[in-house]
Design an enzyme around this catalytic site. Structure first.
Site, PDB file in Angstrom:
ATOM      1  N   LYS A  55     -12.257  -1.059   0.577  1.00 10.45           N
ATOM      2  CA  LYS A  55     -11.437  -0.234  -0.324  1.00 10.45           C
ATOM      3  C   LYS A  55     -12.119  -0.172  -1.693  1.00 10.45           C
ATOM      4  O   LYS A  55     -13.146   0.493  -1.821  1.00 10.45           O
ATOM      5  CB  LYS A  55     -10.020  -0.791  -0.372  1.00 10.45           C
TER       6      LYS A  55
ATOM      7  N   HIS B 203      -5.470  -4.106  -1.526  1.00  8.86           N
ATOM      8  CA  HIS B 203      -5.278  -2.996  -2.466  1.00  8.86           C
ATOM      9  C   HIS B 203      -5.253  -3.479  -3.920  1.00  8.86           C
ATOM     10  O   HIS B 203      -4.750  -2.771  -4.797  1.00  8.86           O
ATOM     11  CB  HIS B 203      -3.981  -2.238  -2.152  1.00  8.86           C
TER      12      HIS B 203
ATOM     13  N   SER C  88       0.798  -1.232   0.000  1.00  9.37           N
ATOM     14  CA  SER C  88       0.000   0.000   0.000  1.00  9.37           C
ATOM     15  C   SER C  88       0.826   1.276   0.000  1.00  9.37           C
ATOM     16  O   SER C  88       0.361   2.317  -0.440  1.00  9.37           O
ATOM     17  CB  SER C  88      -0.937  -0.002   1.203  1.00  9.37           C
TER      18      SER C  88
HETATM   19  C1  LIG Z   1      -6.609  -1.799   4.540  1.00  6.81           C
HETATM   20  C2  LIG Z   1      -5.950  -3.087   4.685  1.00  6.81           C
HETATM   21  C3  LIG Z   1      -6.396  -4.025   5.619  1.00  6.81           C
HETATM   22  C4  LIG Z   1      -7.512  -3.736   6.572  1.00  6.81           C
HETATM   23  O1  LIG Z   1      -8.750  -3.836   5.958  1.00  6.81           O
HETATM   24  P1  LIG Z   1     -10.053  -3.464   6.794  1.00  6.81           P
HETATM   25  O2  LIG Z   1     -11.141  -4.215   6.128  1.00  6.81           O
HETATM   26  O3  LIG Z   1     -10.195  -1.992   6.716  1.00  6.81           O
HETATM   27  O4  LIG Z   1      -9.811  -3.939   8.195  1.00  6.81           O
HETATM   28  C5  LIG Z   1      -5.758  -5.241   5.666  1.00  6.81           C
HETATM   29  N1  LIG Z   1      -4.730  -5.526   4.854  1.00  6.81           N
HETATM   30  C6  LIG Z   1      -4.262  -4.652   3.961  1.00  6.81           C
HETATM   31  C7  LIG Z   1      -3.106  -5.023   3.074  1.00  6.81           C
HETATM   32  C8  LIG Z   1      -4.853  -3.398   3.849  1.00  6.81           C
HETATM   33  O5  LIG Z   1      -4.376  -2.521   2.978  1.00  6.81           O
END
Ligand SMILES: *Cc1c(COP(=O)(O)O)cnc(C)c1O
Length: 415
Positions: A249, A218, A190
């Protein structure tokens, strides 16, 4: 113990220390739905400004999409507001099953289990499937939620240097006596927007009899020709054992996550994963909207194609302007500034130009690698992207960093 003046002073001093290091996270309030154009109150108490958002995970522009919102309304009307239960007691509706099946099909996996978030999926999965005779071998830059989940399980924990396949191979050889070797990586990292080389990782896993877990938070929805994710991009859709990902996301951005993978592994999560057993079920409105999201992106690649075009347009523009960006192909574009204060100051000036971006610095990224992370969205139009590039040109000029490379910027501002 009373919350007395002494303990209050100690906590205040800790907060003050964060502020003095320039690492204090300020409050910013969004006063509109999420989208390319948002209404923002920043700093707190200031009049609301309409600005362009270039730092959301709203990759596919679905966060406020009318069809997704309508589906959430229908979920609310037909299945109610909340489940008032964890999944295994009385928190699983038919629509939870439907979403799980749709996700399995979309990702090309055998089975899927929903969690309240991907953080929860990552908290539960390792403990559920690994024991003390097993080892986890993880990329050193994996997401914090994976690190936390790994801490909760009794398997041995080892790491390999970021994307260093030779180093991974050495570790696989070192741990060849273990019952299970589980290699763990993000699909898209990310902070840098780089892609884990899943083709080479699958080869190594095959050669040394290891399993592979990919957190594709992502990537799901837009990486790969039809947006299935990083495993599609590298042509290894049938070779990844577990994918964890988020609905928070690209897939609508509300909340929810899942573990998707081999049938027995998912079944063990259903039996043992603590967030599945002890945390509340995903709300019906979110489930219904997520089903709609999967339908939308299964039926058409229009959104991920637009995101790809937007990414190319922005990357070209920002490179021509003379700013220092990490090369890549994902919609995560780090504009490298190296110095934390510079990143913070430039982000503030970008806001004055009507562009909402945020400076990232230690501990979110390594010290000396401060940046403004730009994220493109299918919700952006060409004129939004051009305005963002133009704002970067103006602000970059003010700080005299246009045309400078890493060394040039560090010479001027330090690390
Ligand atoms: C954002 C993210 C998470 C967390 O996801 P949520 O559903 O918001 O808890 C986990 N792993 C990665 C790689 C992320 O970028």
């Amino acid at each position: 113990m009373a919350y007395d003046d002494k303990i209050r002073a100690a906590y205040r001093a800790e907060i003050e220390a964060i502020r003095e290091k320039g690492l204090y996270k300020e409050k910013r309030f969004i006063c509109s739905p999420q989208g390319a154009e948002i209404l923002v109150e920043y700093p707190e108490g200031a009049p609301r400004e309409k600005v362009l958002n270039f730092c959301a995970n709203n990759y596919l522009g679905l966060s406020s999409h009318p069809e997704v919102v309508a589906a959430a309304h229908r979920g609310l009307d037909e299945r109610g507001y909340g489940m008032s239960s964890v999944r295994f007691i009385c928190g699983t509706q038919d629509i939870h099953r439907e979403l799980q099946d749709k996700v399995s099909e979309f990702l090309g996996m055998e089975s899927t289990l929903l969690f309240p978030s991907c953080m929860d999926a990552n908290s539960g999965v390792f403990e559920a499937i690994l024991g003390k005779n097993d080892v986890i071998i993880a990329d050193r830059l994996i997401h914090a939620s994976l690190v936390d989940g790994i801490r909760l399980c009794s398997a041995e924990y080892d790491t390999f240097k970021h994307m260093d396949m030779k180093h991974l191979e050495n570790k696989l050889i070192l741990h060849r006596d273990k019952r299970v070797r589980l290699v763990v990586t993000d699909g898209v990292f990310s902070m840098d927007g780089d892609l884990a080389p899943l083709d080479r990782m699958c080869e190594l896993c095959d050669r040394y009899g290891a399993m592979l877990l990919v957190d594709d938070s992502h990537g799901t929805g837009f990486i790969g020709r039809t947006g299935r994710g990083t495993h599609e991009h590298f042509g290894v859709m049938d070779r990844v054992d577990i994918i964890t990902t988020t609905f928070g996301k690209g897939l609508g951005g509300a909340s929810g996550g899942c573990v998707s993978g081999r049938r027995e592994l998912v079944e063990l999560c259903r039996q043992k994963a603590r967030p599945y057993l002890f945390s509340n079920s995903l709300a019906p409105a979110i489930v219904a909207a997520s089903i709609k999201v999967i339908e939308l992106i299964t039926g058409s690649t229009e959104r991920r194609d637009k995101l790809e075009r937007n990414t190319v347009r922005f990357r070209q523009g920002i490179t021509e302007v003379g700013l220092c960006v990490r090369e890549g192909e994902t919609p995560i574009v780090p504009v490298m500034l190296f110095n934390a204060k510079l990143a913070n100051d430039m982000a503030r000036d970008m806001y004055a130009e009507g562009i909402y971006v945020v400076g990232f610095f230690f501990p979110v990224v390594p010290a000396g690698a401060a940046r403004i992370r730009v994220q493109l969205s299918a919700a952006h139009e060409d004129h939004h992207i051009d305005r963002c590039v133009e704002a970067f040109r103006k602000v970059g000029e003010k700080y005299g960093i246009l045309g400078l490379d890493r060394n040039g910027i560090i010479e001027k501002y330090g690390m």
